[in-house]
Design an enzyme around this catalytic site. Structure first.
Site, PDB file in Angstrom:
ATOM      1  N   GLU A 126     -11.326  15.275 -17.081  1.00  0.00           N
ATOM      2  CA  GLU A 126     -12.619  15.055 -17.732  1.00  0.00           C
ATOM      3  C   GLU A 126     -13.577  14.203 -16.898  1.00  0.00           C
ATOM      4  OE1 GLU A 126     -11.699  15.356 -22.424  1.00  0.00           O
ATOM      5  OE2 GLU A 126     -10.828  13.612 -21.462  1.00  0.00           O
TER       6      GLU A 126
HETATM    7  C1  ACM Z   1      -6.728  14.746 -21.521  1.00  0.00           C
HETATM    8  O1  ACM Z   1      -6.378  15.017 -22.689  1.00  0.00           O
HETATM    9  N1  ACM Z   1      -7.972  14.396 -21.268  1.00  0.00           N
HETATM   10  C2  ACM Z   1      -5.789  14.794 -20.419  1.00  0.00           C
END
Ligand code: ACM
Length: 527
Positions: free
Chosen positions: A333
């Site tokens: 992310e």
């Molecule tokens: C994640 O759930 N951002 C690895």
């Protein structure tokens, strides 16, 4: 139960007849009834049932090989059995002992074991102490659930007569605890380690940093913990582990044959670090601490040399206190980092991990950059993640990157079971017990060679999780399913028999004080 039964039915019957005859001869008429039915999780590779049971009595002794590791496993077993049985159960490397822990045997591998129980005792044999430890977990499940209580209980303490020959399908069988969104104390982490050990999980991934909190003291960067660790989601006091605390967790995990995989998430998920040191920000301005639950808004400054001096300090210190092979560098992310910067960042950071003697582990977005030799990518997509993203992971796997599977709509323990589940999130979907269990890690991602799959991991993110009771109700009963996916041969996989074995665990959880979700999918015994 659809397990491997090497004993032909006729031989099993003969053994039963023999056992009955033995009882009728007056030796121990009630021992058979004292042993609970054999319902093991994870399913062993091979199980033969039908021999006479062994009964633990006040006179039982535990005989161990003379090495400190084997003795420690013997003492661990005795510590489990003594409070509930009230027996002395001396552990000795000399003399007789009806419970025997020994190194030896061939072909049992790094973690496998053989357990034989019969009228005269129980012998666990393994090539390594880890196998003895896993064999002890199997022995616990062969005893009545009340053995797990901490006060003296009525026996009798029967162990069903079996031969179990067992070793894991995968070397990586993990659980992750996010100690960043909410902080968990050393004692809380140790409690979870003990729960993981019950099901032969051998990796504890600690998510040590995120936007909301930095949880490990770094001597060369004291503000990370002192400032970056000073709060958590919702604005509570947060906390951090001193390096001595972390070492204590690592040691405790090792005593349960788990390896700690520490994660420092970067270049995103870094607000706590950015708030602690202004020079990590491209504009040189430290943002305030963050106690919300948004993701994707923070990034280390990829163009600044200061960033890599920081990463070097952190990785160096963490590697020095981490005996395990892997350092997890996150990489998920990174929505505030351009793709080009992400690739640049990973190209610079992965060699730092290697420089300090560790292998890279990262979330599967790493496969969008160039994974280092020996790296492991952790897949956290969904069943319906696009083919292109899955193919990127598969391509990396074909090029030698190892894969650990944590599909979010299967193994994320923070997902709600149903819409009514009070805790947890639902962005990946609702994950009931069957959904968590009923898939095959070996064939889950198209185009990934089976040999590239290192195993599975069940992550528990803690935006909504604050206590050990919260951990328990999200992990149980899904965690044992994840453990079984990691340990048991694919040939044993079968929901209808699994759910019966799983149900038999509930009295053990009651005895251990572990709360759990009483899913209507599982035929639980009455309370
Ligand atoms: C994640 O759930 N951002 C690895």
């Amino acid at each position: 139960m659809r397990q491997h039964r090497r004993t032909p039915r006729l031989l099993g019957t003969l053994l039963l007849v023999a056992a009955a005859g033995f009882s009728l001869a007056g030796a121990a008429p009630h021992t058979r009834a004292a042993a609970p039915p054999v319902r093991l999780v994870p399913a062993p590779a091979s199980l033969e049932e039908g021999g006479a049971p062994y009964r633990i009595t006040a006179g039982t002794r535990i005989r161990v090989d003379g090495t400190p590791e084997v003795r420690a496993v013997g003492e661990y077993l005795a510590d489990i059995l003594r409070p509930s049985t009230g027996y002395r159960l001396p552990v000795s490397s000399h003399g007789a002992g009806a419970i025997r822990l020994r190194l030896g045997g061939k072909g049992l591998g790094a973690e496998g074991y053989r357990l034989r129980s019969g009228a005269s005792g129980v012998t666990i044999t393994a090539g390594r102490p880890a196998g003895l430890f896993h064999g002890v977990q199997t022995l616990r499940q062969l005893l009545p659930a009340a053995v797990e209580r901490r006060t003296v209980q009525r026996g009798p303490w029967g162990v069903a007569g079996v031969t179990v020959t067992d070793s894991p399908r995968y070397a990586y069988r993990g659980a992750m605890l996010d100690v960043s969104r909410h902080f968990f104390t050393v004692a809380q982490v140790k409690r979870y380690i003990d729960e993981l050990a019950l099901y032969k999980i051998n990796k504890l991934h600690l998510h040590l940093s995120d936007d909301q909190g930095w949880r490990i003291a770094v001597g060369s960067r004291p503000r990370l913990a002192a400032h970056g660790g000073s709060t958590e989601v919702g604005g509570g006091p947060g906390g951090h582990y001193s390096q001595a605390d972390y070492r204590a967790i690592v040691r405790y995990a090792a005593s349960r044959y788990l390896e700690v995989v520490p994660e420092i998430d970067m270049p995103g998920h870094t607000n706590a670090a950015l708030s602690s040191y202004a020079d990590l920000n491209c504009d040189g301005v430290a943002p305030p601490l963050y106690t919300g639950t948004d993701v994707g808004f923070s990034s280390l400054c990829v163009g600044k040399p200061a960033t890599y001096a920081f990463v070097d300090d952190v990785i160096r210190e963490l590697a020095a206190i981490t005996p395990g092979a892997y350092l997890h560098i996150g990489g998920d992310e990174a929505h505030s980092t351009s793709h080009a910067d992400y690739v640049t960042f990973m190209d610079k950071v992965q060699p730092i991990v290697a420089k300090y003697g560790k292998k890279v582990m990262a979330w599967h977005q790493l496969t969008g950059a160039t994974p280092a030799a020996g790296a492991v990518a952790q897949y956290w997509g969904l069943d319906d993640t696009g083919a292109e993203e899955k193919e990127q992971v598969a391509r990396a796997a074909r090029n030698g990157t190892g894969i650990v599977l944590s599909p979010a709509d299967r193994l994320y323990l923070d997902m709600k079971y149903t819409a009514d589940t009070p805790l947890g999130q639902d962005w990946a979907g609702l994950v009931e017990v069957r959904r968590a269990y009923d898939w095959d890690p070996g064939s889950y991602l198209p185009g990934v060679p089976a040999a590239a799959v290192r195993g599975v991991e069940a992550p528990l993110w803690t935006e909504t999780i604050r206590s050990s009771a919260d951990i328990d109700v999200m992990a149980f009963p899904r965690l044992p399913g994840a453990a079984e996916l990691g340990w048991s041969p694919a040939s044993t996989h079968d929901w209808d028999t699994y759910k019966v074995r799983l149900a038999a665990q509930a009295p053990r959880w009651d005895a251990l004080g572990i709360g759990y979700h009483r899913s209507p999918q599982v035929p639980w015994p009455a309370h």
